[in-house]
Scaffold this motif. Structure first.
Motif, PDB file in Angstrom:
ATOM      1  N   TRP A 121       9.374  -3.398  -6.689  1.00  0.00           N
ATOM      2  CA  TRP A 121       8.205  -3.733  -5.864  1.00  0.00           C
ATOM      3  C   TRP A 121       6.957  -3.860  -6.745  1.00  0.00           C
ATOM      4  O   TRP A 121       6.205  -4.814  -6.653  1.00  0.00           O
ATOM      5  CB  TRP A 121       8.034  -2.634  -4.820  1.00  0.00           C
ATOM      6  N   VAL A 122       6.747  -2.875  -7.634  1.00  0.00           N
ATOM      7  CA  VAL A 122       5.576  -2.886  -8.502  1.00  0.00           C
ATOM      8  C   VAL A 122       5.653  -4.037  -9.498  1.00  0.00           C
ATOM      9  O   VAL A 122       4.664  -4.731  -9.760  1.00  0.00           O
ATOM     10  CB  VAL A 122       5.431  -1.537  -9.239  1.00  0.00           C
ATOM     11  N   ALA A 123       6.834  -4.245 -10.063  1.00  0.00           N
ATOM     12  CA  ALA A 123       6.991  -5.324 -11.035  1.00  0.00           C
ATOM     13  C   ALA A 123       6.665  -6.674 -10.412  1.00  0.00           C
ATOM     14  O   ALA A 123       5.983  -7.516 -11.007  1.00  0.00           O
ATOM     15  CB  ALA A 123       8.429  -5.332 -11.591  1.00  0.00           C
ATOM     16  N   ALA A 124       7.132  -6.890  -9.186  1.00  0.00           N
ATOM     17  CA  ALA A 124       6.860  -8.150  -8.505  1.00  0.00           C
ATOM     18  C   ALA A 124       5.379  -8.317  -8.201  1.00  0.00           C
ATOM     19  O   ALA A 124       4.835  -9.427  -8.263  1.00  0.00           O
ATOM     20  CB  ALA A 124       7.683  -8.244  -7.224  1.00  0.00           C
ATOM     21  N   ALA A 125       4.706  -7.228  -7.881  1.00  0.00           N
ATOM     22  CA  ALA A 125       3.283  -7.283  -7.554  1.00  0.00           C
ATOM     23  C   ALA A 125       2.416  -7.611  -8.757  1.00  0.00           C
ATOM     24  O   ALA A 125       1.268  -8.014  -8.605  1.00  0.00           O
ATOM     25  CB  ALA A 125       2.830  -5.959  -6.939  1.00  0.00           C
ATOM     26  N   ASN A 126       2.963  -7.438  -9.947  1.00  0.00           N
ATOM     27  CA  ASN A 126       2.173  -7.659 -11.155  1.00  0.00           C
ATOM     28  C   ASN A 126       2.595  -8.896 -11.935  1.00  0.00           C
ATOM     29  O   ASN A 126       2.192  -9.075 -13.074  1.00  0.00           O
ATOM     30  CB  ASN A 126       2.233  -6.419 -12.053  1.00  0.00           C
ATOM     31  N   ARG A 127       3.404  -9.749 -11.339  1.00  0.00           N
ATOM     32  CA  ARG A 127       3.779 -10.992 -12.003  1.00  0.00           C
ATOM     33  C   ARG A 127       2.633 -11.996 -11.961  1.00  0.00           C
ATOM     34  O   ARG A 127       1.893 -12.027 -11.003  1.00  0.00           O
ATOM     35  CB  ARG A 127       5.015 -11.589 -11.328  1.00  0.00           C
ATOM     36  N   ILE A 167       7.688  -9.342  -2.922  1.00  0.00           N
ATOM     37  CA  ILE A 167       6.365  -8.937  -2.455  1.00  0.00           C
ATOM     38  C   ILE A 167       5.282  -9.482  -3.373  1.00  0.00           C
ATOM     39  O   ILE A 167       5.532  -9.803  -4.512  1.00  0.00           O
ATOM     40  CB  ILE A 167       6.260  -7.381  -2.393  1.00  0.00           C
ATOM     41  N   GLY A 168       4.065  -9.521  -2.902  1.00  0.00           N
ATOM     42  CA  GLY A 168       2.911  -9.772  -3.758  1.00  0.00           C
ATOM     43  C   GLY A 168       2.538 -11.221  -3.811  1.00  0.00           C
ATOM     44  O   GLY A 168       1.884 -11.726  -2.910  1.00  0.00           O
ATOM     45  N   LEU A 169       2.936 -11.920  -4.848  1.00  0.00           N
ATOM     46  CA  LEU A 169       2.439 -13.273  -5.065  1.00  0.00           C
ATOM     47  C   LEU A 169       2.969 -14.247  -4.035  1.00  0.00           C
ATOM     48  O   LEU A 169       2.308 -15.215  -3.682  1.00  0.00           O
ATOM     49  CB  LEU A 169       2.829 -13.746  -6.475  1.00  0.00           C
ATOM     50  N   THR A 170       4.177 -14.036  -3.543  1.00  0.00           N
ATOM     51  CA  THR A 170       4.762 -14.996  -2.616  1.00  0.00           C
ATOM     52  C   THR A 170       4.545 -14.621  -1.169  1.00  0.00           C
ATOM     53  O   THR A 170       4.638 -15.460  -0.285  1.00  0.00           O
ATOM     54  CB  THR A 170       6.272 -15.132  -2.872  1.00  0.00           C
ATOM     55  N   GLY A 171       4.303 -13.350  -0.878  1.00  0.00           N
ATOM     56  CA  GLY A 171       4.051 -12.931   0.496  1.00  0.00           C
ATOM     57  C   GLY A 171       5.319 -12.845   1.300  1.00  0.00           C
ATOM     58  O   GLY A 171       5.729 -13.787   1.940  1.00  0.00           O
ATOM     59  N   CYS A 172       5.959 -11.666   1.290  1.00  0.00           N
ATOM     60  CA  CYS A 172       7.228 -11.531   2.005  1.00  0.00           C
ATOM     61  C   CYS A 172       7.039 -10.765   3.289  1.00  0.00           C
ATOM     62  O   CYS A 172       5.951 -10.378   3.644  1.00  0.00           O
ATOM     63  CB  CYS A 172       8.260 -10.835   1.118  1.00  0.00           C
TER      64      CYS A 172
END
Length: 262
Positions: A256-262, A14-19
């Protein structure tokens, strides 16, 4: 529903890559049985109720005031906060900066949401959101709030579904380019029925469903967040407020949160 490993993989993207939008259906397997928080108007959700989910959060606006005990919220198990940021092309929620600053100080993952206004362009609104919502760590993906606003004194427009989806896409593309995170879509039953059935399946959805499980009234829609009440009661906030759950387990949430903050 996807198996555990597939679901876990989906959360980390999720987040930077857009899943794609994900529903883990964790409520079918967890052993939790009771509702976590009080409610002034509790509903009978049957066996698949919100208390079966491990991860709970709230959403706030000026209507909740700013006299909030954030330490008490965190102690009570609030894992995330969605905060009203902006509306239209020139309105900011008067409590936004206070809520934003205090959520960050409490170390609670948070995001801002934008209430869409059909009488200005998506570009104007995206630019207004970007101008007012910080781009910083400990922030979840931004949220686009799409509802019919029957009470608006200044804008009575109800565009056709094709126009609605076009302006949403333009707004979200502009916001994603700035924040590097694919926005979450918040919506209500009637707006989804009128405009969004079968659309935006590559986005995460936050669904309002205060009388039944989302699967009963959003057939076929995979969801990530479920707003299940607007009359909830949680230590740290005076009065009633909206309470939400995340669709996955606590382990999914951390990924989920960790991925959103990379």
């Amino acid at each position: 529903m996807p198996r555990f490993l597939i679901a876990l993989l989906a959360t980390t993207m999720i987040g930077l890559t857009g899943c794609t939008s994900t529903s883990y259906d964790f409520g079918q397997t967890t052993s939790l049985k009771k509702m976590r928080y009080g409610d002034r108007d509790p509903q009978d959700f049957g066996s698949n109720h919100p208390g079966k989910h491990e991860v709970h959060g709230i959403d706030l606006s000026k209507w909740n005031g700013t006299d909030i005990d954030w330490a008490a919220l965190k102690k009570a198990g609030v894992s995330f906060v969605f905060i009203k940021g902006t509306e239209g092309k020139d309105r900011i929620d008067s409590a936004f900066r206070t809520h934003w600053r205090n959520a960050a100080a409490a170390g609670i993952p948070h995001a801002a949401y934008h209430f869409y206004y059909f009488c200005s362009t998506p570009e104007e609104q995206a630019d207004w959101f970007i101008a007012n919502v910080p781009k910083e760590a400990n922030m979840l993906p931004p949220v686009l709030d799409m509802e019919w606003n029957h009470a608006s004194p200044t804008c009575k427009l109800r565009p056709d579904p094709e126009t609605v989806r076009d302006v949403m896409r333009r707004f979200m593309n502009r916001v994603e380019t700035h924040y590097g995170r694919k926005p979450i879509i918040y919506t209500s039953v009637d707006f989804h029925r009128d405009n969004l059935v079968g659309a935006f399946n590559d986005y995460h959805f936050w669904l309002r469903s205060v009388a039944a499980h989302p699967s009963a009234i959003y057939p076929g829609r995979r969801w990530t967040f479920w707003q299940y009440t607007s009359t909830g009661l949680i230590p740290g906030v005076k009065g009633e407020l909206d309470i939400n759950v995340f669709s996955g387990s606590a382990k999914h949430w951390n990924s989920w949160v960790a991925a959103a903050n990379r």
